[in-house]
Motif scaffolding. Structure first.
Motif, mmCIF file in Angstrom:
data_model
loop_
_atom_site.group_PDB
_atom_site.id
_atom_site.type_symbol
_atom_site.label_atom_id
_atom_site.label_comp_id
_atom_site.label_asym_id
_atom_site.label_seq_id
_atom_site.Cartn_x
_atom_site.Cartn_y
_atom_site.Cartn_z
ATOM 1 N N TYR A 136 6.389 3.802 -0.381
ATOM 2 C CA TYR A 136 7.369 2.713 -0.410
ATOM 3 C C TYR A 136 6.674 1.372 -0.141
ATOM 4 O O TYR A 136 6.927 0.380 -0.818
ATOM 5 C CB TYR A 136 8.475 2.963 0.632
ATOM 6 N N THR A 137 5.758 1.363 0.836
ATOM 7 C CA THR A 137 5.017 0.143 1.163
ATOM 8 C C THR A 137 4.155 -0.304 -0.020
ATOM 9 O O THR A 137 4.126 -1.488 -0.378
ATOM 10 C CB THR A 137 4.129 0.366 2.407
ATOM 11 N N SER A 194 6.328 -1.733 -2.720
ATOM 12 C CA SER A 194 6.773 -3.080 -2.349
ATOM 13 C C SER A 194 5.688 -4.112 -2.643
ATOM 14 O O SER A 194 5.957 -5.205 -3.130
ATOM 15 C CB SER A 194 7.137 -3.136 -0.863
#
Length: 132
Positions: free
Chosen positions: A100-101, A104
């Protein structure tokens, strides 16, 4: 417009001055004399020709678009790999958080790339407008 040819005699110093003005302005001796008679002055044009500006701008936009598309394609490939990896690692929360990081960051890179492209397009247009 009908033209007449005139023969004018100059002393050597005046002739050299006319040649120098023609060389500096990029005009012919006849154009220099016409400017002096009609305008009272000879203007030096340092402007880059419109065709040269347009050719440079076309090359710039082409290169910028190619670079943008190439970089965007690589980012999309990384996104695909992350999604594929994420589907395989659904049971591991740490890996999911890491993915997810990373995703992003990829979104931020895409936004930055788009902003950079818009900024450089504007700067190129501003430079062209300065030439006109």
């Amino acid at each position: 417009m009908k033209t007449k040819q005139r023969n004018v005699r100059f002393d050597e110093r005046t002739s050299e001055q006319l040649d120098l003005l023609a060389q500096v302005t990029g005009k012919t001796a006849s154009q220099v004399l016409r400017d002096l008679l009609m305008e009272g002055e000879v203007r030096v044009s340092t402007r880059v020709g419109d065709k040269t500006i347009q050719e440079a701008l076309v090359r710039y936009h082409h290169d910028m678009n190619e670079n943008y598309l190439h970089t965007n394609a690589k980012l999309e490939r990384v996104e695909t790999l992350i999604s594929s990896f994420g589907e395989r690692a659904t049971n591991n929360q740490k890996v999911a958080d890491l993915l997810y990081t990373v995703e992003s960051h990829l979104i931020q890179i895409k936004q930055d790339l788009s902003q950079y492209r818009q900024q450089t397009d504007k700067e190129a247009s501003d430079l062209v407008n300065l030439q006109r």
